[in-house]
Design an enzyme around this catalytic site. Structure first.
Site, mmCIF file in Angstrom:
data_model
loop_
_atom_site.group_PDB
_atom_site.id
_atom_site.type_symbol
_atom_site.label_atom_id
_atom_site.label_comp_id
_atom_site.label_asym_id
_atom_site.label_seq_id
_atom_site.Cartn_x
_atom_site.Cartn_y
_atom_site.Cartn_z
ATOM 1 N N ASP A 187 31.673 34.909 35.561
ATOM 2 C CA ASP A 187 32.490 36.700 34.732
ATOM 3 C C ASP A 187 30.952 37.054 33.721
ATOM 4 O O ASP A 187 29.929 36.398 33.601
ATOM 5 C CB ASP A 187 33.117 35.573 33.900
ATOM 6 C CG ASP A 187 34.174 35.307 33.956
ATOM 7 O OD1 ASP A 187 34.935 35.601 35.724
ATOM 8 O OD2 ASP A 187 35.257 35.579 33.491
ATOM 9 N N CYS A 242 34.835 41.875 24.147
ATOM 10 C CA CYS A 242 36.238 41.860 25.973
ATOM 11 C C CYS A 242 36.603 42.731 26.469
ATOM 12 O O CYS A 242 36.230 43.296 27.721
ATOM 13 C CB CYS A 242 36.325 40.525 25.632
ATOM 14 S SG CYS A 242 36.310 38.998 24.208
ATOM 15 N N HIS A 282 32.889 31.899 28.646
ATOM 16 C CA HIS A 282 32.337 33.649 27.715
ATOM 17 C C HIS A 282 31.785 33.344 26.761
ATOM 18 O O HIS A 282 32.031 32.676 26.088
ATOM 19 C CB HIS A 282 33.523 34.247 27.393
ATOM 20 C CG HIS A 282 33.958 35.286 28.823
ATOM 21 N ND1 HIS A 282 35.727 35.244 29.118
ATOM 22 C CD2 HIS A 282 33.986 34.848 30.401
ATOM 23 C CE1 HIS A 282 35.982 34.971 30.296
ATOM 24 N NE2 HIS A 282 35.227 35.554 31.299
ATOM 25 N N ASP A 301 30.801 35.298 24.578
ATOM 26 C CA ASP A 301 31.187 36.694 23.434
ATOM 27 C C ASP A 301 31.616 35.940 22.339
ATOM 28 O O ASP A 301 32.389 36.897 21.052
ATOM 29 C CB ASP A 301 31.423 37.913 24.149
ATOM 30 C CG ASP A 301 32.332 37.885 24.799
ATOM 31 O OD1 ASP A 301 32.569 37.347 24.818
ATOM 32 O OD2 ASP A 301 32.505 38.772 25.569
ATOM 33 N N ASP A 355 34.533 40.855 30.724
ATOM 34 C CA ASP A 355 34.693 40.400 32.250
ATOM 35 C C ASP A 355 34.284 40.186 33.443
ATOM 36 O O ASP A 355 33.256 39.607 34.411
ATOM 37 C CB ASP A 355 35.966 38.811 31.747
ATOM 38 C CG ASP A 355 36.253 38.593 30.782
ATOM 39 O OD1 ASP A 355 35.986 38.910 29.675
ATOM 40 O OD2 ASP A 355 37.710 38.327 31.342
HETATM 41 O O1 DAV Z 1 36.380 31.321 22.113
HETATM 42 O O2 DAV Z 1 38.187 31.845 23.514
HETATM 43 C C1 DAV Z 1 37.007 34.017 24.506
HETATM 44 C C2 DAV Z 1 36.210 35.266 25.241
HETATM 45 C C3 DAV Z 1 36.963 35.663 25.648
HETATM 46 N N1 DAV Z 1 36.002 36.324 26.598
HETATM 47 C C4 DAV Z 1 37.121 31.746 23.373
HETATM 48 C C5 DAV Z 1 36.070 32.841 24.358
#
Ligand code: DAV
Length: 377
Positions: A195, A350, A244, A246, A108
């Protein structure tokens, strides 16, 4: 040859060196503007703030250490951040927070583009100082690699102007979905905010998710900062709280991306991929119907995989559907138990930040089409 080389242009070329986070002293943040996006009011974390239960920290650290050992046994160099006592208040001239957050998801914070590592302008106040956990490593890379560019995006002020303070007041699920469709997020365009985990790196092209953790102004800043790259804005309108890219849109190798079937990339934004022979397929369904306790993220951490090279991938050990899909796509799948670490801020992607992958800055999208690219202003 220097002992350290910082160089990574994408998420799939052969991995040589990576940072894996640590769970020590991680905290659940107290109230701050936009926290409802991360901790829903009906979640088990609502109203609970401060240090996470010690046994959960220990379990997460065991998984992070195991992941470290697996990568090291495959010849990847792994570095770890230096955690602070995150259970302390912090102040800037503009705001105060009751606790800090942690250094579990380095992805992040740190954006690696070629020989540069850029710490991001993050929108959460409790994460403002998080980049300091990586300072010793950055200093070391700076001393060991004469080409390493140690960079920092403009530190955001994060005054109340950066948020719509009444955004979540009385909001219904339907309102939230509608707002997300219109790209009306809890964060404003007052200053550049992003981020690093919203930036999908594909060589010369950087695809940024426009959501509540990354605004358009940040993309304009990134376009000026990386003048030799093309910055694109993508969004996934059916995700009510886009945080995010990813767990939504994940490249597996040149020409292949898995997309979260609940968060499809709109047709008009697919053109750049189809015009350059990139295939977008649905990711497998998660094996779980809910996230583990005290977790900020959704069940779609199932697709938050770490690709080691074009034929090898690390997947969370209980995500049987995702493992099966990757197996059928020809991957050697390495199962990594990680459900306890999920709660601290994410999955295997992550929890890491690239330092070195083989390969160069490729132009995967020579056929540019109008629609997604950020115009310099
Ligand atoms: O689907 O909660 C999480 C991404 C965390 N880097 C989600 C996204």
């Amino acid at each position: 040859m220097s002992v350290t080389t910082v160089n990574s242009w994408n998420d799939f070329d052969p991995l040589k060196h990576i940072i894996i986070g640590r769970a020590d002293h991680c905290c659940i943040p107290g109230w701050e503007p936009a926290i409802e996006a991360k901790i829903e009011k009906n979640s088990d974390m609502w109203g609970m703030w401060g240090p996470r239960p010690l046994e959960t920290v220990e379990k997460a650290n065991e998984e992070l250490d195991y992941f470290t050992n697996v990568l090291e046994s495959r010849g990847v160099r792994v570095d770890r951040p230096t955690p602070f006592q995150w259970n302390q208040s912090a102040h800037t001239p503009d705001f105060s927070t009751e606790t800090l957050f942690g250094c579990m998801p380095p992805r992040d914070v740190l954006l690696t583009v070629g020989s540069e590592i850029l710490s991001a302008a993050m929108m959460m106040r409790c994460r403002f100082w998080e980049y300091l956990a990586y300072h010793n490593l950055m200093q070391q890379y700076f001393d060991e690699d004469p080409n390493f560019r140690w960079e920092q995006a403009p530190r955001p002020r994060l005054t109340d102007n950066s948020y719509q303070l009444d955004y979540f007041d009385g909001i219904t699920k339907e309102d939230l979905a509608q707002k997300a469709k219109e790209c009306d997020f809890v964060t404003t365009e007052h200053e550049p905010l992003f981020d690093a985990a919203d930036v999908l790196r594909l060589g010369k092209d950087l695809f940024c998710q426009h959501g509540l953790t990354t605004n358009r102004r940040a993309m304009q800043w990134l376009q000026r900062h990386f003048p030799n790259h093309r910055i694109h804005s993508v969004n996934f309108p059916t995700d009510p709280t886009p945080i995010h890219i990813d767990a939504t849109f994940v490249p597996l190798r040149p020409g292949l991306i898995i997309n979260n079937p609940e968060r499809a990339l709109p047709q008009e934004q697919r053109k750049i991929f189809s015009e350059n022979d990139w295939e977008i397929i649905d990711a497998a369904w998660p094996a779980h119907d809910r996230p583990p306790p005290l977790c900020y993220s959704s069940v779609w951490l199932s697709m938050n995989v770490l690709v080691l090279d074009h034929k090898t991938v690390c997947v969370e050990a209980t995500e049987v559907n995702q493992m099966e899909q990757l197996d059928s796509l020809g991957y050697e799948v390495i199962p990594i138990p990680f459900r306890n670490a999920y709660s601290f801020g994410g999955g295997l992607h992550c929890a890491t930040a690239d330092v070195h992958r083989e390969g160069t800055c490729e132009d995967f999208f020579p056929n540019q089409v109008p629609g997604t690219q950020i115009q310099p202003i």
